[in-house]
Motif scaffolding. Structure first.
Motif, short mmCIF file in Angstrom:
data_model
loop_
_atom_site.label_atom_id
_atom_site.label_comp_id
_atom_site.label_asym_id
_atom_site.label_seq_id
_atom_site.Cartn_x
_atom_site.Cartn_y
_atom_site.Cartn_z
N UNK A 130 -130.45 -3.70 17.32
CA UNK A 130 -129.41 -4.21 18.21
C UNK A 130 -128.65 -5.39 17.61
N UNK A 131 -129.05 -5.83 16.41
CA UNK A 131 -128.49 -7.06 15.85
C UNK A 131 -127.78 -6.85 14.52
N UNK A 132 -126.79 -7.70 14.31
CA UNK A 132 -126.25 -7.96 12.97
C UNK A 132 -126.79 -9.32 12.57
N UNK A 133 -127.55 -9.37 11.50
CA UNK A 133 -128.12 -10.63 11.02
C UNK A 133 -127.36 -11.04 9.75
N UNK A 163 -136.55 -15.33 12.65
CA UNK A 163 -135.97 -14.25 13.43
C UNK A 163 -136.92 -13.08 13.65
N UNK A 164 -138.03 -13.05 12.91
CA UNK A 164 -138.96 -11.94 13.03
C UNK A 164 -138.40 -10.64 12.50
N UNK A 165 -137.66 -10.72 11.39
CA UNK A 165 -137.04 -9.53 10.80
C UNK A 165 -137.46 -9.41 9.34
N UNK A 166 -137.35 -8.21 8.83
CA UNK A 166 -137.66 -7.98 7.41
C UNK A 166 -136.42 -7.73 6.59
N UNK A 167 -135.29 -7.45 7.25
CA UNK A 167 -134.05 -7.15 6.53
C UNK A 167 -132.91 -8.04 7.01
N UNK A 312 -133.83 -38.43 -4.00
CA UNK A 312 -133.81 -37.20 -3.20
C UNK A 312 -132.70 -36.29 -3.70
N UNK A 313 -133.06 -35.08 -4.10
CA UNK A 313 -132.10 -34.11 -4.64
C UNK A 313 -132.07 -32.88 -3.74
N UNK A 314 -130.97 -32.66 -3.01
CA UNK A 314 -130.85 -31.44 -2.18
C UNK A 314 -130.94 -30.19 -3.06
N UNK A 315 -131.62 -29.17 -2.57
CA UNK A 315 -131.79 -27.94 -3.34
C UNK A 315 -130.96 -26.78 -2.79
N UNK A 316 -131.08 -26.53 -1.50
CA UNK A 316 -130.34 -25.43 -0.89
C UNK A 316 -130.23 -25.63 0.61
N UNK A 317 -129.26 -24.95 1.19
CA UNK A 317 -129.10 -24.87 2.64
C UNK A 317 -128.85 -23.41 2.97
N UNK A 318 -129.47 -22.93 4.05
CA UNK A 318 -129.21 -21.57 4.48
C UNK A 318 -128.81 -21.59 5.96
N UNK A 319 -127.77 -20.86 6.24
CA UNK A 319 -127.24 -20.74 7.61
C UNK A 319 -127.45 -19.30 8.07
N UNK A 320 -127.97 -19.11 9.26
CA UNK A 320 -128.25 -17.75 9.71
C UNK A 320 -127.76 -17.53 11.13
N UNK A 321 -127.44 -16.27 11.43
CA UNK A 321 -126.95 -15.89 12.75
C UNK A 321 -127.45 -14.50 13.11
N UNK A 322 -127.95 -14.37 14.32
CA UNK A 322 -128.34 -13.06 14.85
C UNK A 322 -127.38 -12.72 15.99
N UNK A 333 -128.87 -18.86 16.18
CA UNK A 333 -128.16 -19.41 15.02
C UNK A 333 -128.89 -20.66 14.56
N UNK A 334 -128.77 -20.96 13.29
CA UNK A 334 -129.40 -22.18 12.83
C UNK A 334 -129.32 -22.36 11.33
N UNK A 335 -130.03 -23.38 10.85
CA UNK A 335 -130.06 -23.74 9.44
C UNK A 335 -131.48 -24.07 9.00
N UNK A 336 -131.73 -23.85 7.74
CA UNK A 336 -132.86 -24.43 7.04
C UNK A 336 -132.28 -25.12 5.80
N UNK A 337 -132.93 -26.17 5.36
CA UNK A 337 -132.46 -26.87 4.16
C UNK A 337 -133.67 -27.39 3.40
N UNK A 338 -133.49 -27.59 2.11
CA UNK A 338 -134.58 -28.11 1.29
C UNK A 338 -134.06 -29.16 0.32
#
Length: 344
Positions: A130-133, A163-167, A312-322, A333-338
């Protein structure tokens, strides 16, 4: 040590800008917030909410507290933002005496989660079909290019768990040094041709191509590639991007050469308002410092406060949407960052 921060929101609990696959060749998503403001503001809100949630734990701790402490050098920490916040990770942190207000932070070996993540609330409400991720992965300037495979797997693993998804339906790669700014669309397109590092971008793309081959990612996209840059890129990769996401805020129009190339190659052009420099070094130090809205986990010798020490050296940011396809709403929707902490 790595610090990981996370920010995410479910249903209507937060405001973010989203790019989803499908639709017309030019897709515009309205909104007044650019991703860096949304991201940093949500991080601060998430830090405050977590500190309040664990207020009872704070009040019961004393100088002999066993609350989690920073990992030794070479470890990591994450800044998280699920359910209305942003998350992140820090590596290479000095250990220090535990403090009571660290109950809202989680340490997992070399990693630090800021704030700790409640995975019990993870997962989507309906069937995966039912989702576009959509996921957008920002490779940040200053982070080692040879680590991008690791960064990609770390970022996607967190999104998949949240999100509990594999793809993933669409994965967009955003490379450092790329923009689409200029006095007009022609100038922006010409300037864009000289930006970034094509060899590094092609090498990093191979990582995403493998995820596509495995079926983990169904569709691949890039961000901020003008006509000349895109043409060269396509000629050097095995799996061409199906999406090119560009920010034409300053030049207002999509350059005709880019529109022509995209049409010929069957590439969709998505117009977005994300920030090109989503997590500068100074910003993350401010977020984690002892300022008015900081997390308070960095050392502050002038104030006599213990905490994480180092660069402190930023490595990556990921933005996601279901995105729920049949209802036309965003569920999560949200973000993770490292970021990594290096010895000073």
């Amino acid at each position: 040590m790595t610090v990981h921060c996370e920010y995410s929101k479910h249903l209507e609990k937060h405001l973010t800008l989203n790019i989803v696959s499908g639709g017309p060749s030019i897709i515009r998503k309205p909104g007044t917030f650019r991703s860096n403001l949304e991201f940093t503001n949500s991080l601060r809100s998430n830090f405050l909410a977590a500190q309040q949630d664990y207020a009872d734990d704070f009040s019961t701790c004393d100088d002999n507290s066993t609350a989690p402490v920073a990992a030794t050098n070479g470890g990591g920490a994450r800044i998280n933002g699920a359910n209305g916040a942003s998350n992140g990770v820090l590596n290479g942190v000095h250990s220090h005496r535990p403090t009571a207000d660290e109950a809202w932070i989680e340490r997992d070996g070399a990693l630090m989660y800021v704030p700790r993540i409640s995975w019990s609330a993870a997962g989507l409400q309906e069937e995966r079909s039912q989702y576009d991720v959509t996921v957008k992965l920002f490779f940040l300037p200053g982070a080692p290019v040879h680590e991008r495979a690791k960064y990609t797997m770390e970022a996607l693993a967190l999104v998949q768990k949240e999100l509990g998804v594999s793809t993933i339906d669409l994965l967009i790669a955003s490379f450092p040094g790329m923009s689409f700014d200029g006095d007009c669309e022609w100038a922006a397109d010409q300037k864009n041709a000289q930006q970034g590092n094509l060899e590094e971008e092609v090498a990093s793309w191979a990582i995403l191509e493998e995820l596509h081959r495995q079926g983990t990612v169904k569709t691949l996209g890039i961000a901020e590639f003008g006509s000349e840059k895109l043409a060269k890129f396509i000629s050097m990769v095995r799996v061409p991007p199906a999406v090119d996401q560009i920010n034409v805020r300053d030049c207002c129009k999509v350059p005709p050469p880019l529109s022509k190339l995209a049409k010929e190659q069957g590439i969709e052009l998505f117009v977005h308002t994300d920030c090109m420099d989503i997590l500068p070094k100074g910003t993350i130090r401010d977020l984690l410092g002892h300022g008015l809205q900081g997390a308070g986990i960095l050392a502050d010798p002038e104030q006599g406060r213990d905490g994480l020490e180092g660069d402190i050296v930023p490595q990556w940011v990921v933005k996601y949407t279901a995105f729920v396809k049949n209802r036309g709403v965003i569920e999560n929707k949200g973000y993770f960052a490292a970021a990594e902490v290096h010895d000073g």
